[in-house]
Motif scaffolding. Structure first.
Motif, short mmCIF file in Angstrom:
data_model
loop_
_atom_site.label_atom_id
_atom_site.label_comp_id
_atom_site.label_asym_id
_atom_site.label_seq_id
_atom_site.Cartn_x
_atom_site.Cartn_y
_atom_site.Cartn_z
N LEU A 48 32.88 78.97 11.26
CA LEU A 48 32.75 78.20 12.52
C LEU A 48 32.32 76.67 12.48
N GLN A 49 31.49 76.34 11.43
CA GLN A 49 31.11 74.98 11.16
C GLN A 49 32.06 74.35 10.67
N LEU A 50 33.02 74.85 9.66
CA LEU A 50 34.02 74.25 9.29
C LEU A 50 34.95 73.90 10.42
N THR A 51 35.40 74.95 11.34
CA THR A 51 36.24 74.62 12.16
C THR A 51 35.48 73.27 12.91
N ARG A 52 34.73 73.27 13.47
CA ARG A 52 34.12 72.10 14.35
C ARG A 52 34.12 70.80 13.34
N ALA A 53 33.64 70.96 12.19
CA ALA A 53 33.80 69.74 11.37
C ALA A 53 35.15 69.11 11.43
N LEU A 54 35.88 69.94 11.04
CA LEU A 54 37.43 69.33 10.94
C LEU A 54 37.95 69.04 12.47
#
Ligand SMILES: NC(=O)c1ccc[n+]([C@@H]2O[C@H](COP(=O)([O-])OP(=O)(O)OC[C@H]3O[C@@H](n4cnc5c(N)ncnc54)[C@H](OP(=O)(O)O)[C@@H]3O)[C@@H](O)[C@H]2O)c1
Length: 240
Positions: free
Chosen positions: A164-170
Motif C-alpha cells: 500500500l505504501q509503495l502504491t501511494r509513493a508511486l
C-alpha cells in the motif's frame, strides 16, 4: 472502447482464482489480455482460449514475479503483442497463515519476495511503458494497515501494508505523467483457497465477498480519471 483499437491488460497470477475472473471481465470490457502464471500452465491456456471466445486476443507467459529477470521477460512478451499496455494488475499474493513465533525465515523471505518485491519488479517494468491514461492496480487485503490477522499471517499483512505504501509513493511520483496507481483490498472472498471459515458472521454486511465484488471496484477505477493513490476496501465492513 467500441471502434478503438483494443489495449493490453497484463494480470499477474491470472490462471485461477481472482486473477482469472478479472481477465474474463477485462476481456468483456474490451481489453486484450496477457495472462501471467507460475505453475498453472494448463489453466492459463484454457483461460486464453476462453478469452478468445469473448473476442479478446490473449497470450500466456510463465514468470515467477519474485524474479526480476523473469518479470523483464514477461514485459518483453507484452511488448511482443504489439498492443499498447494500458493496465497492469498486480494480483499475485501468497498466504500461508502461521503465527510469527513459528514462522521460519524461508517463509518470511518468500512472502516478501512474492507479494512485495514481485509487485515492485512489475511496477518498475510497467512504469517504463505506461503512457498517460495508463494505470496499475495492486491487490491488497482489507485491514492491511492493522498488520494483524487472527494472530497469524503477519508476514502476509506486512507485505500488503508495504505494498500500500509503495502504491501511494508511486502514485505521487507518476501522477504528473498521467499514470495512476491504486489498490483494491478484498476482505474474505468466498470460494478461495485462503478461506478462513465462518467469516460471514464477522462481516457487518453479513456475507463473504465475491470475485465480482472486487471486479466492481476495479471497473470503477478503470474510468476514475481523478483517483490515484487510493485504497478501496471491498470487505463488507470487515475489520472497520
Ligand atoms: N482469496 C481471498 O480471500 C483474498 C482476500 C484478500 C486478498 N486477496 C488477494 O487477492 C489476490 C488473489 O488471491 P486468490 O485467492 O485469487 O489467490 P490464489 O487463488 O491463491 O492464486 C494465486 C495466484 O498467484 C500465482 N502466484 C503465486 N506465486 C507466484 C509467483 N511467484 N509468480 C507468479 N505467480 C504466482 C499463482 O499462480 P499459479 O497457479 O500459476 O502457480 C495463482 O494464480 C492475492 O493478492 C491475495 O492476497 C485474496
Amino acid at each position: 472502447m467500441a471502434g478503438e483499437p483494443r489495449k493490453l491488460a497484463l494480470v499477474t497470477g491470472a490462471a485461477r482464482g481472482l486473477g482469472r475472473h478479472l481477465c474474463l471481465r477485462l476481456a468483456a470490457a474490451g481489453y486484450d489480455i496477457l495472462i501471467n502464471y507460475l505453475s498453472s500452465e494448463a489453466a492459463a491456456a484454457k483461460l486464453a482460449a476462453g478469452l478468445g471466445e469473448l473476442g479478446a486476443a490473449a497470450w500466456t507467459q510463465r514468470a515467477d514475479v519474485s524474479r526480476e529477470d523473469q518479470v523483464a521477460a514477461l514485459f518483453a512478451a507484452a511488448d511482443g503483442t504489439g498492443r499498447e499496455l494500458a493496465l497492469v494488475i498486480n494480483n499475485v499474493g501468497i498466504y500461508n497463515p502461521i503465527a510469527l513465533r513459528e514462522i521460519d525465515s524461508g517463509q518470511w523471505q518468500r512472502t516478501i519476495a512474492t507479494n512485495l518485491n514481485g509487485a515492485f519488479h512489475v511496477c518498475r517494468q510497467a512504469l517504463g511503458r505506461l503512457r498517460a491514461g495508463g494505470q496499475i492496480i495492486n491487490i491488497g487485503v482489507a485491514g492491511n494497515q492493522l498488520n494483524q490477522a487472527e494472530g497469524s499471517a503477519t508476514d502476509y499483512y506486512i507485505s500488503k501494508a508495504a505494498l500500500l505504501q509503495l502504491t501511494r509513493a508511486l502514485a505521487a511520483e507518476y501522477a504528473p505523467d498521467g499514470v495512476r496507481l491504486n489498490m483494491v483490498s478484498p476482505g474474505q472472498l468466498a470460494n478461495s483457497i485462503g478461506e478462513l471459515g465462518g467469516a460471514p458472521g464477522r462481516v457487518p454486511l453479513g456475507r463473504d465477498g465475491s470475485f465480482e465484488d472486487v471486479w466492481q471496484a476495479i471497473d470503477y477505477l478503470l474510468g476514475a480519471d481523478y483517483v490515484t493513490g487510493a485504497n478501496i476496501e471491498v470487505a463488507g465492513g470487515y475489520r472497520l
